[in-house]
Write an enzyme that holds these catalytic residues in place. Structure first.
Site, PDB file in Angstrom:
ATOM      1  CG  MET A  11       6.578 -21.871  10.758  1.00 39.14           C
ATOM      2  SD  MET A  11       5.870 -21.343  10.022  1.00 39.14           S
ATOM      3  CE  MET A  11       4.826 -22.534   8.815  1.00 39.14           C
ATOM      4  CD  GLU A  71      10.417 -24.297  10.778  1.00 35.65           C
ATOM      5  OE1 GLU A  71      10.281 -22.773  10.311  1.00 35.65           O
ATOM      6  OE2 GLU A  71       9.908 -24.886  10.279  1.00 35.65           O
ATOM      7  NE  ARG A 108      -2.847   2.301   2.621  1.00 31.98           N
ATOM      8  CZ  ARG A 108      -3.066   2.714   4.201  1.00 31.98           C
ATOM      9  NH1 ARG A 108      -1.552   2.234   4.889  1.00 31.98           N
ATOM     10  NH2 ARG A 108      -3.259   4.359   4.626  1.00 31.98           N
ATOM     11  N   GLY A 156      15.751 -15.290   0.341  1.00 30.37           N
ATOM     12  CA  GLY A 156      15.769 -15.920  -1.162  1.00 30.37           C
ATOM     13  C   GLY A 156      15.372 -14.866  -1.880  1.00 30.37           C
ATOM     14  CG  HIS A 176       2.002 -22.383   7.603  1.00 31.59           C
ATOM     15  ND1 HIS A 176       2.371 -24.357   7.646  1.00 31.59           N
ATOM     16  CD2 HIS A 176       2.678 -22.770   6.532  1.00 31.59           C
ATOM     17  CE1 HIS A 176       3.517 -24.493   6.603  1.00 31.59           C
ATOM     18  NE2 HIS A 176       3.053 -23.700   5.996  1.00 31.59           N
ATOM     19  CG  ASP A 215      11.704 -17.435   9.060  1.00 27.81           C
ATOM     20  OD1 ASP A 215      10.439 -17.799   9.777  1.00 27.81           O
ATOM     21  OD2 ASP A 215      11.937 -18.136   7.950  1.00 27.81           O
ATOM     22  NE  ARG A 247       3.942 -18.496   5.594  1.00 27.67           N
ATOM     23  CZ  ARG A 247       4.132 -19.626   5.152  1.00 27.67           C
ATOM     24  NH1 ARG A 247       5.292 -19.878   5.205  1.00 27.67           N
ATOM     25  NH2 ARG A 247       3.889 -19.619   3.813  1.00 27.67           N
TER      26      ARG A 247
HETATM   27  O1  F6P Z   1      10.353 -18.299   6.742  1.00 24.67           O
HETATM   28  C1  F6P Z   1       8.931 -18.115   6.520  1.00 24.67           C
HETATM   29  C2  F6P Z   1       8.897 -19.551   7.625  1.00 24.67           C
HETATM   30  O2  F6P Z   1       7.157 -19.984   7.455  1.00 24.67           O
HETATM   31  C3  F6P Z   1       9.477 -20.416   7.687  1.00 24.67           C
HETATM   32  O3  F6P Z   1       9.755 -20.383   9.212  1.00 24.67           O
HETATM   33  C4  F6P Z   1       9.214 -22.055   7.885  1.00 24.67           C
HETATM   34  O4  F6P Z   1       9.984 -22.584   7.965  1.00 24.67           O
HETATM   35  C5  F6P Z   1       8.783 -22.121   6.026  1.00 24.67           C
HETATM   36  O5  F6P Z   1       8.557 -20.395   5.986  1.00 24.67           O
HETATM   37  C6  F6P Z   1       7.558 -23.316   5.708  1.00 24.67           C
HETATM   38  O6  F6P Z   1       7.299 -22.882   4.336  1.00 24.67           O
HETATM   39  P1  F6P Z   1       5.940 -23.512   3.483  1.00 24.67           P
HETATM   40  O7  F6P Z   1       5.322 -22.082   3.979  1.00 24.67           O
HETATM   41  O8  F6P Z   1       6.543 -23.484   2.332  1.00 24.67           O
HETATM   42  O9  F6P Z   1       6.346 -24.664   3.827  1.00 24.67           O
END
Ligand code: F6P
Length: 374
Positions: free
Chosen positions: A183, A242, A29, A112, A278, A141, A281
């Site tokens: 994660m 993790e 945004r 990446g 997830h 992360d 996230r």
């Molecule tokens: O980089 C963010 C992340 O959520 C990491 O914490 C985790 O290892 C990875 O992505 C999981 O990736 P995906 O959603 O592709 O399984």
């Protein structure tokens, strides 16, 4: 949708790439608003580099981004694109940008994704027509260097803390031990910060490089310590990152075995595993992540417009406090120990509207007025 007809060199594109992170939308945004206010035309790339090579671009204008600041995920979609490691794929991406007259790309993502941006803009590979790129760190992360925070880490930490608070209720009710896996890929940042904020009894993270036996011993020791000191609440919350090599279910099995071997059969310790996965996230971005995304994107777009390329916008605390009044803490590099009279003098200036910080805030308010009313 935007209807402007700017010359081709005043077009930029924005993409989100890699694992989504709450706050990415705030960055999209702000990038759109700031670039539009500067007279630039903005394109959103769908699904990261994957969408870039497939020419999935659409014009973005203030109306398209009006309501997204509160939303988790990313309105543009995201993807991991292995093919981007190959030059032929990057050539394709550059051709797409060139065909649309787009000279600059804002890349919002993690390690990446930023490596992809660097390769895309490599003058050795692309010659003088390399697109300009500016990166914005975004990853729950928080594993990127040279920035103290990346977009999404704060929300993720809050999500973990909220989950641990809930787990703690049931753990207390049953006097149980919970191994809560969070994660973070190879990085223990989320585990460590959440452990402190959630009042966990133990945190296991990859950077500690513990052997499997040591990990088991750590949990058993935490259980013993809590049982020794607590008469009533004997729950244990152990947060495990993790990235810890020993899988959490295997850790539980070995902890159970060890506790049973040493244990009191009348008061056995019950352990449970919760993998937050997830969940960490997702969700609405915290106010801080909304602000962080907006501020980083503001600077990123301005840098791109000013001709910068192959840079990342970093979030770092101001560190220009003069040595006469402040020393950086040896215990925590983000903290300074500052002379109190100096603090109070500077505060007086701030409240009077004088001084650098007050001037900067005024200037930002003026900039904001232009952008928010678009
Ligand atoms: O980089 C963010 C992340 O959520 C990491 O914490 C985790 O290892 C990875 O992505 C999981 O990736 P995906 O959603 O592709 O399984």
């Amino acid at each position: 949708m935007s209807q402007t007809t700017n010359p081709p060199n005043q077009r930029l594109a924005v993409l989100t790439s890699g694992g989504d992170a709450p706050g990415m939308n705030a960055a999209v945004r702000a990038a759109t608003l700031v670039a539009t206010a500067a007279g630039w035309e903005v394109y959103g790339v769908r699904h990261g580099y994957q969408g870039l090579i497939a020419d999935e671009l659409e014009p973005l204008g203030p109306r398209d981004v009006q309501r997204i600041v509160r939303e988790g995920g990313t309105m543009l979609g995201s993807a991991r694109c292995k093919a981007f490691h190959e030059q032929a794929t990057r050539d394709r991406a550059r051709a797409v940008l060139a065909a649309r007259g787009i000279s600059g790309l804002v890349v919002i993502g993690g390690n990446g994704s930023l490596a992809g941006a660097l390769a895309l803009s490599d003058p050795d590979e692309a010659g003088e027509h390399a697109p300009r790129v500016v990166g914005i760190p975004a990853s729950i992360d928080n594993d990127l260097a040279l920035t103290s925070l990346s977009i999404g880490a704060d929300t993720a930490m809050n999500t973990i803390v909220e989950a641990c608070d809930k787990i703690a209720d049931t753990a207390s009710a049953h006097d149980r031990t919970f191994l809560v896996e969070v994660m973070g890929r190879e990085c223990g940042y989320l585990a460590m910060t959440s452990a402190v904020a959630a009042g966990a009894d133990l945190v296991l993270f990859p950077e500690a490089e513990r052997s499997d036996e040591e990990l088991v011993a750590d949990v058993v020791r935490a259980v013993a310590a809590v049982r020794k000191r607590a008469v009533r609440d004997r729950r244990v919350i152990a947060i495990t990152a993790e990235g810890v090599r020993l899988p959490t279910t295997e850790l539980k099995r070995r902890v159970d075995e060890e506790l049973a071997r040493r244990g009191d059969p009348e008061h056995p310790v019950e352990t449970r595993v919760t993998v937050l996965g997830h969940v960490v996230r997702g969700g609405r971005p915290s106010a801080f992540d909304r602000l962080l995304g907006s501020r980083l994107a503001n600077v990123a777009v301005r840098a791109l417009i000013a001709g910068r390329t192959r840079v990342m916008v970093a979030w770092l605390p101001p560190s220009e406090l003069p040595a006469e009044i402040a020393t950086r803490s040896a215990d925590d590099p983000y903290c300074f120990v500052v002379d109190l009279p100096a603090v109070l003098r500077a505060t007086e200036q701030l409240l009077d509207g004088e001084g650098e910080l007050a001037q900067w805030r005024k200037a930002v308010f003026n900039q904001l007025e232009t952008v928010l009313t678009l």
